[in-house]
Design an enzyme around this catalytic site. Structure first.
Site, PDB file in Angstrom:
ATOM      1  CE1 TYR A 126      70.810 130.982  91.594  1.00  0.00           C
ATOM      2  CE2 TYR A 126      72.503 131.759  90.087  1.00  0.00           C
ATOM      3  CZ  TYR A 126      71.203 131.379  90.322  1.00  0.00           C
ATOM      4  OH  TYR A 126      70.297 131.381  89.296  1.00  0.00           O
ATOM      5  CE1 TYR A 157     123.891 124.481  73.654  1.00  0.00           C
ATOM      6  CE2 TYR A 157     123.032 123.250  75.534  1.00  0.00           C
ATOM      7  CZ  TYR A 157     123.231 124.449  74.876  1.00  0.00           C
ATOM      8  OH  TYR A 157     122.788 125.621  75.432  1.00  0.00           O
ATOM      9  CG  PHE A 164     115.373 123.152  78.451  1.00  0.00           C
ATOM     10  CD1 PHE A 164     114.585 124.111  77.839  1.00  0.00           C
ATOM     11  CD2 PHE A 164     116.305 122.494  77.675  1.00  0.00           C
ATOM     12  CE1 PHE A 164     114.717 124.414  76.499  1.00  0.00           C
ATOM     13  CE2 PHE A 164     116.445 122.786  76.327  1.00  0.00           C
ATOM     14  CZ  PHE A 164     115.648 123.751  75.733  1.00  0.00           C
TER      15      PHE A 164
END
Length: 716
Positions: A351, A110, A400
């Protein structure tokens, strides 16, 4: 062949020195991943900073760190050099030779003899021409007329470094000489121009990386930027970099080796994470400073609370805050205030202060995990096919696919947004006089609050920053589109997510800058408050002794017992609630002082019938003398502080948080902001933001924690 770490390359052993064919104790690498997370986050950040500052980055394929990538990207080739491991040359050559040999033998591979992607059914024996065409059709980016559509040069440098590191491992079929050429470009600060957009980071960052290949092959549309910012043609770039032999004629597989990787996404992710780790530590330290200036109760850092929750990020965040607050002069002073009328005050803080370790801890764990994920990615071989010389084959797979980048960047961006949300909540409390325990509204530092609105504009800007940051927290990776004729039907969007996270980091730096300057303003206001309160107490005491102690004939007067209660009034009242006009009848000081005297008069019984022993008759004289003296004394105290000669020194100098204050105020020269000055808040923010962007805040930040032993205070 051995690489720079003593590990044989290409097919014989993996990146940890283990034989691929051998059964190992950790075949799935979970153990390696877990081991990388041992130790404290702060120690890891210190190690990152040390690596960032080293003058040489040695590449061998398997030991690259995000801090090294950040160093190469940020320092533009000045003071840092890239060196390639000579030991990697043989492995790289072996895979390159294998490709040529297989081509000559007629092997079908390929990208060597086939077309690409969905058109891989096509075949050719013109391997070199195929690579040339690959680079041509991938040069599909758009730059426009300016730099808005160009990848930042820092990110391009990061991508170049990461791609070299990947290719050095010898599984990609490319000549070592090409890697040397890219290294020369880096070391001479010559940066190819890459498009900002156009990659989906699967199959790798094809489009942007093709422009690096375009420069190497001398494509006429390719450009580079030189050390001075001048645009260079390929010929000029090669000459300036000292790359001899002319442009490269790509051999079979070499074009694919250059473009089929995740280096652009992972390179930018490395840059982002280097800053994100530092900003996370800064958020921890600023939360502790916030507790100091808000007169918070340090109990929220108690180790038992966090030990029982089990989360290491939370435990470390609390321990860092505990270290800053331990022995703090502000905490000691606040403790006395909390003991005064305790039943009339909130039992615990809000908080944004009290749960800051619980809030920041998970974000630090996410950022740390993302750092390790990206560090694995930049040391991975991520192209296709992989050349396995030892088994004499090309392996077709999908390394990839940059999913680790997309996922880690989405997670990091969410963590950054959460840090920003906490910072905004803390800043909102800091500037609001309903919540900030006596600081003036908007942190206004001037004499006249009607002509001084302090950080009001900054609070509006912080809301804007926070809103944009929360929008950016939305994930990128769920917006995948099928691409390339449905061959790339799932793709990572790694670079897009990295870019958005880079934007988020910039916004968090804007917020951190604004908050840090606000904290320094609050520190100075507490200093002013302490000096003014001392002045008011001394003045009230002086007037009380003069007016209330003796009667008209020199006898001791019943009102002499009022002084203690009058001083208690001063202690209980917030200075900035009245100090702009301290003797105003509509402000609480004079009202409460009068109320105290009236209460004593009511208890004075029959003595009130006698003018010589009446406390009530003393009130007008007391108030008149106070009105004559107090404004002058207050102004004198202000003037002394402004001239650098306060009666009481600044408590911050006794605190572990002092290095950050010193950096902002003394090294950067920022001012205490008031409406009486021309200087705007933005001018001072600019100084800090630029310094933060240059990394100059790192040393004072770490200095705040240099004596921390890496553990919570023992529970005794």
């Amino acid at each position: 062949m051995e690489n720079g770490n003593g590990a044989t390359t290409n097919g014989h052993v993996n990146g940890n020195g283990m034989d691929f064919c051998m059964k190992t104790e950790d075949p799935l690498y979970w153990g390696i991943a877990a081991e990388a997370m041992t130790g404290s986050h702060l120690d890891e950040v210190k190690k990152m900073v040390a690596e960032y500052r080293k003058p040489v980055v040695k590449l061998g394929g398997e030991t690259l760190t995000i801090s090294q990538v950040a160093a190469i990207s940020a320092r533009d080739g000045s003071g840092v050099t890239v060196e390639l491991s000579e030991a990697a040359r043989a492995g790289v050559k072996a895979s390159s030779d294998w490709v040529m040999d297989s081509m000559n033998k007629g092997t079908d591979s390929y990208g060597v003899t086939t077309g690409f992607g969905a058109t891989s059914h096509r075949r050719t024996k013109q391997g070199g021409a195929l690579q040339k065409e690959l680079i041509r059709f991938l040069n599909a980016g758009i730059f426009g007329n300016g730099s808005d559509n160009t990848l930042p040069h820092s990110a391009t440098r990061a991508a170049m470094l990461v791609r070299i590191n990947t290719l050095l491992q010898g599984y990609s079929g490319i000549r070592f000489e090409i890697l040397e050429a890219i290294t020369k470009f880096l070391n001479q600060n010559i940066t190819p121009c890459l498009p900002l957009r156009g990659t989906i980071t699967a199959s790798g960052d094809l489009v942007p990386l093709s422009y690096i290949a375009g420069l190497l092959t001398g494509r006429p549309n390719s450009k580079a930027v030189g050390p001075t910012g001048v645009i260079l043609s390929p010929e000029e770039a090669f000459k300036l970099a000292g790359v001899e032999g002319g442009f490269f004629e790509l051999q079979p597989k070499e074009g694919l080796a250059l473009v089929n990787g995740t280096a652009v996404g992972s390179g930018m992710a490395s840059m982002v994470l280097f800053e994100a780790n530092i900003l996370a530590v800064l958020a921890e330290v600023m939360s502790a400073i916030f507790a100091e200036v808000m007169q918070g109760k340090p109990e929220f850092t108690d180790h038992l609370t966090h030990k029982l929750k089990h989360h290491p990020g939370q435990i470390e965040a609390a321990a860092i805050m505990e270290h800053i607050l331990d022995g703090s002069a502000y905490v000691k002073a606040a403790q006395k205030l909390h003991e005064m009328d305790p039943l009339q005050k909130p039992k615990q803080d809000r908080y944004a202060l009290r749960t800051s370790p619980q809030w920041l801890g998970p974000q630090i764990e996410v950022i740390r995990s993302s750092t390790k994920m990206i560090e694995r990615e930049i040391n991975s071989v991520n192209d296709n096919p992989l050349i396995d010389v030892s088994r004499n084959k090309a392996i077709h797979g999908g390394n990839f696919q940059g999913t680790p980048i997309g996922v880690s960047m989405d997670n990091t961006r969410l963590a950054i947004a959460a840090i920003g949300k906490l910072m905004f909540a803390q800043f909102s409390e800091l500037v609001n006089d309903f919540y900030n325990n006596g600081l003036p509204s908007n942190l206004s530092g001037g004499r006249n609050p009607s002509l001084d609105y302090g950080f009001k504009g900054a609070e509006i800007a912080m809301a804007s920053y926070c809103s944009e940051l929360q929008f950016l927290a939305n994930p990128v990776t769920n917006h995948v589109q099928s691409a390339e004729q449905h061959n790339q039907d799932v793709n990572s969007l790694g670079l897009i997510s990295s870019r958005k996270t880079s934007e988020a980091v910039e916004i968090l730096k804007l917020m951190s800058t604004t908050f840090l300057v606000g904290l320094c303003q609050a520190i100075d206001l507490r200093h002013l408050e302490e000096n003014l309160k001392s002045t008011v107490k001394n003045t009230v005491s002086s007037v009380a002794k003069r007016v209330l102690t003796m009667g008209v004939n020199g006898e001791l007067h019943p009102s002499r017992f009022c002084e203690k209660d009058l001083l208690r009034v001063v202690d209980r009242e917030y200075i900035f609630a009245y100090i702009d006009d301290p003797c105003s009848a509509t402000y609480p000081l004079m009202q409460k002082l009068r109320q105290t005297l009236v209460e004593h008069a009511l208890k004075n019984g029959d003595n009130e019938r006698n003018l010589s022993t009446s406390i009530f008759q003393k009130i007008a004289t007391f108030e008149d003398e106070l009105k004559a003296l107090l404004p002058k004394e207050v102004e004198s105290a202000r003037a002394a502080l402004e001239s650098g000669n306060p009666a009481i020194p600044n408590r911050i100098e006794e605190c572990r948080s002092y290095p950050l204050y010193k950096f902002v105020r003394k090294e950067l020269g920022t001012e205490y902001l008031t409406g009486e000055k021309v200087t705007s808040p933005g001018e001072e923010f600019e100084k800090v933001f630029i310094a933060m962007s240059k990394g100059e805040i790192i040393d004072p930040l770490l200095e705040c924690l240099e004596s921390w032993n890496g553990a919570p205070l023992p529970i005794c």
